[in-house]
Write an enzyme that holds these catalytic residues in place. Sequence first.
Site, short mmCIF file in Angstrom:
data_model
loop_
_atom_site.label_atom_id
_atom_site.label_comp_id
_atom_site.label_asym_id
_atom_site.label_seq_id
_atom_site.Cartn_x
_atom_site.Cartn_y
_atom_site.Cartn_z
N PHE A 169 0.84 -1.19 0.00
CA PHE A 169 0.00 0.00 0.00
C PHE A 169 0.87 1.24 0.00
O PHE A 169 1.90 1.29 0.68
CB PHE A 169 -0.89 0.04 1.25
CG PHE A 169 -2.16 -0.75 1.15
CD1 PHE A 169 -2.51 -1.43 -0.01
CD2 PHE A 169 -3.02 -0.82 2.24
CE1 PHE A 169 -3.67 -2.16 -0.08
CE2 PHE A 169 -4.19 -1.55 2.17
CZ PHE A 169 -4.52 -2.22 1.01
N GLU A 170 0.43 2.27 -0.71
CA GLU A 170 1.16 3.53 -0.74
C GLU A 170 1.33 4.13 0.65
O GLU A 170 2.32 4.80 0.94
CB GLU A 170 0.41 4.53 -1.64
CG GLU A 170 1.14 5.85 -1.83
CD GLU A 170 0.38 6.80 -2.73
OE1 GLU A 170 0.78 7.98 -2.82
OE2 GLU A 170 -0.61 6.37 -3.37
#
Length: 267
Positions: A64-65
């Site tokens: 995930f960013e």
Amino acid sequence: MTTERARAGLSLAPVPGYTGSELLAVMSGRLLKDGQTVFAGVGIPLLAAILAQKTHAPGLTILFEGGVIGPFVEAGKLPPSTNEQRCTRRANMLVSITEVLLMLQRGYVDVGFMGGAQIDRFGNLNSSFIGDPNAPKIRLPGTGGGNDIASLADMIVAMKHEKRRFVEKVDFITSPGFLDGGQTRAERGLPAGGMFRVVTDLGILGFDDTSRAMTVVALHPGVSAQDIKANTGFDIPVPADVPTTEAPTPEELAILRELDPQQLYTA
């Protein structure tokens, strides 16, 4: 196909029909390979990645960013954002956003899921604005980490196949594909990555190895070459021997519907 669900003895009875979003999730998930690291956003990208983990790619790592590596996602509790803290519980690792981008820059990310309002024949994506840059008709969310992902990893795009989205030339390049085709991506300082596949509700699209122009790799069941051409804003070649994809299986649909029972992302 053997999965955790099948091993648990749960019912895999046929489920009649499927939505366009379910089709996108299934076809995108099938493109992912065991052992890869995938940069996924919420919605269809996350569903596709989890589906791949539960079927043919148990060693897939989701990133995930927001900094979560290997997020733990409970069925029926899909995160609304990549910064959602519920996914940190039982995750493999938590790092900063800066460290996530450093992983991209060091080549540790294999695939990035992308999206956009427009895409052109060379896979360039626009998620910034529609119209004249000095007086845009519509302002869009912008890049986020999209430009970083598109510049440094192979990309999979999942989107609805519409003429207004598949345009000759995007109004603005938010996330680079193959730029002007040929070797222009590498010539402008992006030797790695590039557009891998575009998954739509009509088919799967790839890119010619030399020209880097978009071409049809496969059609979904019931879709014709004319359907693709009629919904694309530029001339797109469809090989005479183009194959047809296998429809989503009852098993794949059961997994998706267990993950998203309220159809927040798959309606």
